[in-house]
Design an enzyme around this catalytic site. Structure first.
Site, mmCIF file in Angstrom:
data_model
loop_
_atom_site.group_PDB
_atom_site.id
_atom_site.type_symbol
_atom_site.label_atom_id
_atom_site.label_comp_id
_atom_site.label_asym_id
_atom_site.label_seq_id
_atom_site.Cartn_x
_atom_site.Cartn_y
_atom_site.Cartn_z
ATOM 1 N N SER A 172 39.241 9.048 -20.338
ATOM 2 C CA SER A 172 39.037 9.145 -18.898
ATOM 3 C C SER A 172 38.386 7.927 -18.259
ATOM 4 O O SER A 172 38.200 7.906 -17.042
ATOM 5 C CB SER A 172 38.217 10.396 -18.567
ATOM 6 O OG SER A 172 39.034 11.534 -18.694
ATOM 7 N N TYR B 34 35.585 19.288 -12.317
ATOM 8 C CA TYR B 34 36.372 18.228 -12.950
ATOM 9 C C TYR B 34 37.765 18.758 -13.238
ATOM 10 O O TYR B 34 37.931 19.807 -13.867
ATOM 11 C CB TYR B 34 35.682 17.828 -14.252
ATOM 12 C CG TYR B 34 36.138 16.534 -14.868
ATOM 13 C CD1 TYR B 34 35.488 15.346 -14.579
ATOM 14 C CD2 TYR B 34 37.205 16.510 -15.761
ATOM 15 C CE1 TYR B 34 35.887 14.155 -15.175
ATOM 16 C CE2 TYR B 34 37.605 15.331 -16.355
ATOM 17 C CZ TYR B 34 36.943 14.155 -16.051
ATOM 18 O OH TYR B 34 37.344 12.981 -16.629
ATOM 19 N N SER B 35 38.776 18.042 -12.781
ATOM 20 C CA SER B 35 40.153 18.456 -13.023
ATOM 21 C C SER B 35 41.013 17.231 -13.286
ATOM 22 O O SER B 35 41.167 16.371 -12.411
ATOM 23 C CB SER B 35 40.720 19.238 -11.829
ATOM 24 O OG SER B 35 42.097 19.527 -12.036
ATOM 25 N N ASN B 36 41.574 17.155 -14.475
ATOM 26 C CA ASN B 36 42.467 16.050 -14.792
ATOM 27 C C ASN B 36 43.704 16.029 -13.904
ATOM 28 O O ASN B 36 44.311 14.975 -13.692
ATOM 29 C CB ASN B 36 42.876 16.127 -16.261
ATOM 30 C CG ASN B 36 41.745 15.770 -17.190
ATOM 31 O OD1 ASN B 36 41.211 14.667 -17.150
ATOM 32 N ND2 ASN B 36 41.339 16.709 -18.033
ATOM 33 N N GLY C 89 34.997 8.875 -21.694
ATOM 34 C CA GLY C 89 36.352 9.336 -21.924
ATOM 35 C C GLY C 89 36.489 10.036 -23.250
ATOM 36 O O GLY C 89 35.902 9.607 -24.250
#
Length: 396
Positions: free
Chosen positions: A95, A197-199, A341
Site C-alpha cells: 500500500s 480503510y478500503s482498498n 504496505g
C-alpha cells in the site's frame, strides 16, 4: 490471526493489500552536507535489523537517510535457498503504492483537470452509485478513505484458501469494484466523523487516473514520478513476475510447522491500484523525499495531502494517501509521515520523521502477523531510525 499491539500494528495497512544470514551493511556520507546532529547510530541500526531476523523473518532490507547521509543495510536471506538479502533488492511495496496514486491524482488536480470535491460520477459515470443518503462519492473521499465504499479485500478474505486463490486470479479493476459494491456500505459518503480503510477507493482512483490522464495507470505513474525522479527499480507490473534481483515473499499458510508457501509471483491484477507496485528502499526514500520537498506537488496540495483525519486506531491519522503516526516516537516528537504496505509475503514501511530530516524505508519478506515478536523488532528499527534520542540525564 493474532492481534498486534505495538506501533507496527498501527502502521500496517489493513488486511490483504493493507496499510510490512549474513548481514550485508554499507554506509555512505555526503561530505558536501557535513555531519548531521543526532543522526541514527550505525551499530544500533545494524543490531535492530538483525533482531528482526532473530524473530523468524527470512530477510529484511532497509535504507535510512538523514540530510546528506545514507545508511543501507540487509540481514537474513532473500530466499530460503540461502541467497543473502541485499539492501538494493526489489520487493512488493504493497500500500505504499497508494501514496504514488494519490500524488498522480493531486497532480491532475493541480493541472485543473479534476477537482478534489468533484463527484466521481462526473469522470467515471455509472461506476459508483450514490450512497443511501443520495450523496455521491468525491475524489477527496476516495483519497482519504472517507467514502464508505466497502473494501473488496474483505470479500476476498472469505474465499476458500484466499491467498493461494488470489495469487493465481485474473480480476479486472471493474470486477474488483463490482465485488465490493455488492457488500453493505460502511457509512454514507459525507457522513462526518467516519473513516474506514478500503482498498476499493484506490481501484476507483486508478481508473480515474486512466480516464483523465489518458494512459494506463502504470504509464501515468512512470511518466509523472518514476522517470522524473530516476526511480530505476520501481515499476507497476503487468505480469505476476517480480523481475531483477529481489526478495522472495513467503507465508506459512499451513501453519508454523509446515513448509512455507512462496508468494513471490503474484497476480498483477489482485491489488491493482491500492498495492501493486514493485520497488526498492532507495527508490521509495527518494520518492518520499521529493514529495516532502515539494518537487511533486504545489504547496497547497501537499498541505491537503498532509491534512489528516482520525482513524479507527489511536495514534494513527490519515490524509490523502498519507499516514501520520505518533506511536513510533511519541506525541512529544510529532507524527512520522508516509505509508506502510502489506501484501501476501511482504511488509513495507516508508516514513519520514516529523521534522523532515530522517527517513526510513524497511521491507521484510514475510507477513508479520504470523511471525511472533517480529512486530516489536520492526518497531525498534523504525524508532532507531526516526526518533530523536532522549536528552542525557545530568550526573547525580
Amino acid at each position: 490471526m493474532r492481534r498486534l499491539t505495538t506501533a507496527v500494528t498501527l502502521l500496517l495497512a489493513l488486511g490483504l493489500a493493507g496499510s510490512a544470514t549474513v548481514p550485508a551493511v554499507a554506509a555512505s556520507t555526503d561530505p558536501a552536507r557535513g555531519p548531521a546532529a543526532a543522526r541514527p547510530d550505525d551499530a544500533a541500526l545494524r543490531s535492530a535489523l538483525d533482531a528482526v531476523i532473530a524473530q523468524g523473518v527470512p530477510g529484511a532490507v532497509a535504507e535510512v537517510r538523514e540530510d546528506g547521509r545514507v545508511w543501507r543495510g540487509a540481514s537474513g536471506v532473500a530466499d530460503l535457498s540461502g541467497r543473502p538479502a541485499r539492501a538494493g533488492d526489489r520487493f512488493r511495496a504493497g500500500s505504499v503504492t497508494k501514496t504514488f496514486v494519490a500524488t498522480v491524482v493531486l497532480q491532475l488536480v493541480a493541472e485543473g483537470r479534476i477537482a478534489l470535491d468533484d463527484p466521481i460520477g462526473r469522470h467515471l459515470p455509472g461506476l459508483v452509485p450514490a450512497g443511501a443518503n443520495g450523496a455521491e462519492v468525491t475524489v477527496r473521499q476516495l483519497l482519504g478513505h472517507t467514502s464508505g465504499i466497502p473494501n473488496y479485500t474483505d470479500v476476498l478474505r472469505r474465499l476458500p484458501d484466499p491467498i493461494r486463490t488470489l495469487q493465481h486470479s485474473a480480476y479486472t479493476p471493474h470486477e474488483l469494484v463490482a465485488m465490493a459494491l455488492r457488500e453493505p456500505w460502511a457509512f454514507n459518503p459525507g457522513d462526518q466523523g467516519h473513516w474506514q480503510y478500503s482498498n476499493t477507493n484506490y481501484v476507483v482512483l486508478g481508473l480515474l487516473v486512466e480516464r483523465v490522464g489518458g494512459h494506463p495507470l502504470g504509464r501515468e505513474i512512470e511518466r509523472r514520478i518514476v522517470r522524473p525522479l530516476r526511480l530505476t527499480d520501481t515499476l507497476v507490473p503487468a505480469t505476476p513476475d517480480l523481475p531483477g534481483r529481489h526478495l522472495n515473499g513467503y507465508e506459512w499458510l499451513d501453519g508454523p510447522g509446515a513448509s512455507p508457501t512462496d508468494l513471490t509471483a503474484f497476480s498483477a491484477g489482485a491489488f491493482w491500484g491500492p498495492g501493486n507496485m514493485i520497488s526498492t528502499t532507495a527508490d521509495l526514500n527518494r520518492f518520499q523525499r521529493a514529495l516532502a520537498e515539494g518537487r511533486l506537488l504545489p504547496p497547497w496540495l501537499l498541505s491537503e495531502m498532509r491534512d489528516t483525519k482520525d482513524t479507527d486506531r489511536p495514534g494513527r491519522s490519515y490524509g490523502l494517501g498519507m499516514e501520520a503516526n505518533t506511536t513510533v516516537c511519541g506525541p512529544d516528537q510529532g507524527p512520522v509521515r508516509g505509508h506502510s504496505g502489506s501484501v501476501p509475503g511482504y511488509n513495507t514501511f516508508s516514513f519520514t520523521s516529523a521534522d523532515g530530516r530522517r527517513q526510513i524505508t524497511l521491507a521484510v519478506n514475510v507477513d508479520l502477523t504470523k511471525t511472533k515478536g517480529a512486530d516489536e523488532a520492526i518497531g525498534r528499527v523504525l524508532a532507531t531510525a526516526l526518533c530523536r534520542p532522549a536528552p542525557a540525564r545530568p550526573a547525580a
